[in-house]
Motif scaffolding. Structure first.
Motif, PDB file in Angstrom:
ATOM      1  N   ASP A 143      25.503  57.663  31.366  1.00 16.81           N
ATOM      2  CA  ASP A 143      26.059  58.430  30.150  1.00 16.81           C
ATOM      3  C   ASP A 143      27.576  58.917  30.654  1.00 16.81           C
ATOM      4  N   ARG A 144      27.643  59.444  31.726  1.00 13.40           N
ATOM      5  CA  ARG A 144      29.074  60.008  32.299  1.00 13.40           C
ATOM      6  C   ARG A 144      30.133  59.046  32.513  1.00 13.40           C
ATOM      7  N   LEU A 145      29.537  57.794  32.640  1.00 15.22           N
ATOM      8  CA  LEU A 145      30.627  56.621  32.977  1.00 15.22           C
ATOM      9  C   LEU A 145      30.893  56.117  31.869  1.00 15.22           C
ATOM     10  N   VAL A 146      30.083  56.146  30.780  1.00 13.13           N
ATOM     11  CA  VAL A 146      30.414  55.298  29.374  1.00 13.13           C
ATOM     12  C   VAL A 146      31.218  56.465  28.667  1.00 13.13           C
ATOM     13  N   GLY A 147      31.123  57.792  28.954  1.00 15.04           N
ATOM     14  CA  GLY A 147      32.075  58.952  28.132  1.00 15.04           C
ATOM     15  C   GLY A 147      33.231  58.922  28.743  1.00 15.04           C
ATOM     16  N   LEU A 148      33.288  58.664  30.179  1.00 12.96           N
ATOM     17  CA  LEU A 148      34.707  58.496  30.706  1.00 12.96           C
ATOM     18  C   LEU A 148      35.408  57.295  30.362  1.00 12.96           C
ATOM     19  N   THR A 149      34.801  56.182  30.083  1.00 11.54           N
ATOM     20  CA  THR A 149      35.321  54.966  29.787  1.00 11.54           C
ATOM     21  C   THR A 149      35.959  55.043  28.496  1.00 11.54           C
ATOM     22  N   ALA A 152      39.747  54.823  27.022  1.00 13.01           N
ATOM     23  CA  ALA A 152      40.156  53.931  26.096  1.00 13.01           C
ATOM     24  C   ALA A 152      40.902  54.650  24.881  1.00 13.01           C
ATOM     25  N   ALA A 153      40.313  55.630  24.600  1.00 10.39           N
ATOM     26  CA  ALA A 153      40.768  56.456  23.492  1.00 10.39           C
ATOM     27  C   ALA A 153      42.101  56.753  23.751  1.00 10.39           C
ATOM     28  N   SER A 154      42.556  57.475  24.988  1.00 13.96           N
ATOM     29  CA  SER A 154      43.645  58.032  25.352  1.00 13.96           C
ATOM     30  C   SER A 154      44.563  56.880  25.452  1.00 13.96           C
TER      31      SER A 154
END
Length: 87
Positions: free
Chosen positions: A3-9, A13-15
């Motif tokens: 979940d941390r990896l997905v959140g970081l990704t 992407a949003a940035s």
């Protein structure tokens, strides 16, 4: 961990999308038209079209989802009332 990896990704992407769009809409009008940097961006008219298309698509999907949920909820209430009345 996943979940941390997905959140970081998603954050990266949003940035990246925010940075790209910001450069495209706010800074590129001040760059000369013949500059090679303009090849990295679509025509400026798409700076308005893309968000409008996304907003329309989003509201259509959300509205359809809410409509389906409300219709199913009313059907369940009607069936419960019918079953209660039959007893």
């Amino acid at each position: 961990m996943l979940d941390r990896l997905v959140g970081l990704t998603m954050l990266i992407a949003a940035s990246a999308v925010f940075l790209y769009y910001t450069i495209w809409t706010l800074f590129m009008p001040f760059v000369d038209e013949d500059h090679p940097l303009h090849t990295l961006f679509p025509p400026r008219v798409w700076a308005i079209r893309i968000p409008v298309i996304l907003i329309l698509l989003f509201t259509t999907v959300v509205g359809s989802f809410l409509s389906v949920v409300m219709i199913r909820s009313n059907r369940r209430k009607a069936l419960k009332a019918k079953a209660k009345k039959a007893n």
